[in-house]
Design an enzyme around this catalytic site. Structure first.
Site, PDB file in Angstrom:
ATOM      1  CE1 TYR A  33       1.030  -0.200   4.423  1.00 48.19           C
ATOM      2  CE2 TYR A  33      -0.115   1.902   4.376  1.00 48.19           C
ATOM      3  CZ  TYR A  33       0.731   1.019   5.010  1.00 48.19           C
ATOM      4  OH  TYR A  33       1.271   1.351   6.226  1.00 48.19           O
ATOM      5  NE  ARG A  52       6.915   3.983   0.663  1.00 47.85           N
ATOM      6  CZ  ARG A  52       6.618   4.787   1.676  1.00 47.85           C
ATOM      7  NH1 ARG A  52       7.535   5.055   2.588  1.00 47.85           N
ATOM      8  NH2 ARG A  52       5.413   5.305   1.791  1.00 47.85           N
ATOM      9  NE  ARG A 100      -5.743 -19.810   4.089  1.00 51.32           N
ATOM     10  CZ  ARG A 100      -4.866 -20.637   4.660  1.00 51.32           C
ATOM     11  NH1 ARG A 100      -4.815 -21.901   4.317  1.00 51.32           N
ATOM     12  NH2 ARG A 100      -4.031 -20.187   5.590  1.00 51.32           N
ATOM     13  CE  LYS A 147       3.119   3.047   3.115  1.00 54.80           C
ATOM     14  NZ  LYS A 147       3.175   3.103   4.572  1.00 54.80           N
ATOM     15  CD  GLU A 179       9.818   1.827  10.757  1.00 62.59           C
ATOM     16  OE1 GLU A 179       9.733   2.769   9.951  1.00 62.59           O
ATOM     17  OE2 GLU A 179       9.818   0.627  10.418  1.00 62.59           O
ATOM     18  CG  LEU A 203       8.179   2.322   4.967  1.00 61.64           C
ATOM     19  CD1 LEU A 203       7.941   1.055   4.163  1.00 61.64           C
ATOM     20  CD2 LEU A 203       6.873   3.073   5.164  1.00 61.64           C
TER      21      LEU A 203
HETATM   22  N1  PMP Z   1       7.510   3.868   9.065  1.00 60.18           N
HETATM   23  C1  PMP Z   1       6.379   3.151   9.080  1.00 60.18           C
HETATM   24  C2  PMP Z   1       6.381   1.844   9.786  1.00 60.18           C
HETATM   25  C3  PMP Z   1       5.220   3.629   8.432  1.00 60.18           C
HETATM   26  O1  PMP Z   1       4.095   2.897   8.456  1.00 60.18           O
HETATM   27  C4  PMP Z   1       5.259   4.900   7.810  1.00 60.18           C
HETATM   28  C5  PMP Z   1       4.034   5.476   7.164  1.00 60.18           C
HETATM   29  N2  PMP Z   1       3.520   4.691   6.172  1.00 60.18           N
HETATM   30  C6  PMP Z   1       6.457   5.619   7.815  1.00 60.18           C
HETATM   31  C7  PMP Z   1       7.570   5.067   8.455  1.00 60.18           C
HETATM   32  C8  PMP Z   1       6.572   6.955   7.152  1.00 60.18           C
HETATM   33  O2  PMP Z   1       6.593   6.817   5.760  1.00 60.18           O
HETATM   34  P1  PMP Z   1       6.102   7.995   4.805  1.00 60.18           P
HETATM   35  O3  PMP Z   1       6.903   9.197   5.192  1.00 60.18           O
HETATM   36  O4  PMP Z   1       6.415   7.512   3.457  1.00 60.18           O
HETATM   37  O5  PMP Z   1       4.645   8.166   5.085  1.00 60.18           O
END
Ligand code: PMP
Length: 283
Positions: A33, A52, A100, A147, A179, A203
């Site tokens: 996503y 991304r 499945r 993601k 994070e 991410l």
């Molecule tokens: N880390 C994680 C785990 C996230 O879910 C997100 C948001 N999707 C981010 C960092 C920040 O990413 P972005 O700046 O691309 O929204």
């Protein structure tokens, strides 16, 4: 008011939009996503999100049913049809519906879904006051650079934060902060902005990339390296970044006040710069 959403080539009222019970996104979290923010009816950094997305799809050997140019058009059309001024466009692509089986199906058509969410992003009371976060163990899988829609661990983390009377959680692995549950984490010490370096452990935030670029352009010192939660608690400032929170200060970690316990000057300045520069580049 009912929104218009996009599903597999059609713009539909949200009540009429459906996806198969056999969809692998539903059964296996086999999907990726993106969330692109919208300011003044314009997309912020669509190109970054599209890049991304292509990388996430590639890592999972998954195809996109549309080109990135078509995807931009769908984003714009949804913003237009829903008269969205401020908020986000959520996009999800899954491997599609198939009987499945753990093995990837052959010939399944990918599923693509997009919808808008109206949100008050710029006048955020949280950005004014600053966030309170707790630290929790990072229990996610090892490919956080992709993601994917498997968001149960961050969801549990946010619930734990809420129960503790806080806004969010920072996740810890091997003693270091990875994070936030849905954002990248930063501290500021002696004027230097410190955030974890890129790897499979986090991410690769699109907002992170832009903020670090703007910070360097403004001659601010940036260090991309791991930091511990103790280092964070001892920092002058802390903040997070994400597409929908931009730059948002953190004023408390595990009940301990950061700096003066109010949003710091570096975070406030970066939020201003980010908003100003991204608006210039918005389309
Ligand atoms: N880390 C994680 C785990 C996230 O879910 C997100 C948001 N999707 C981010 C960092 C920040 O990413 P972005 O700046 O691309 O929204």
């Amino acid at each position: 008011m009912s929104r218009t959403v996009y599903v597999n080539g059609s713009y539909l009222p949200e009540e009429e939009a459906t996806v198969s019970v056999f969809d692998r996104g539903f059964l296996f979290a086999d999907g990726v996503y993106e969330v692109t923010s919208v300011l003044d009816g314009q997309l912020i950094d669509f190109d970054g999100h599209a890049k991304r997305l292509e990388r996430s799809l590639g890592e999972l050997d998954m195809d996109s049913p549309v080109s990135m140019d078509e995807l931009r058009d769908i984003h714009r059309e949804l913003v237009r049809r829903n008269d969205l001024r401020e908020g986000g466009v959520y996009l999800q692509i899954t491997r599609g519906a198939a009987d499945r089986d753990f093995l990837f199906p052959e010939g399944a058509e990918p599923t693509i879904v997009l919808f808008t969410q109206a949100m008050n992003l710029t006048n955020s009371p949280k950005a004014e006051k600053g966030l309170k976060v707790i630290s929790i163990p990072d229990i996610r899988w090892g490919r956080r650079d992709i993601k994917t829609v498997q968001l149960l661990a961050p969801s549990l983390g946010k619930m734990e934060a809420k129960k503790a009377g806080c806004d969010d959680a920072w996740m810890i692995e091997d003693g270091f902060v990875t994070e936030g549950t849905s954002n990248n984490a930063y501290i500021v010490k002696g004027g230097t902005i410190i955030t974890r370096d890129l790897s499979n452990a986090i991410l690769h935030g699109i907002t992170r990339a832009a903020v670090l670029r703007f910070a360097r352009e403004a001659q601010m010192k940036v260090e991309e390296r791991s930091f511990t939660i103790d280092e964070a608690k001892d920092a002058d400032e802390a903040f997070i970044t994400s597409a929908t929170t931009f730059v948002t200060p953190v004023v408390e970690i595990d009940g301990q006040q950061i700096g003066e316990g109010v949003p710091g000057t570096v975070a406030k300045r970066l939020r201003e710069i980010y908003l100003e520069e991204s608006r210039k580049l918005a389309d």
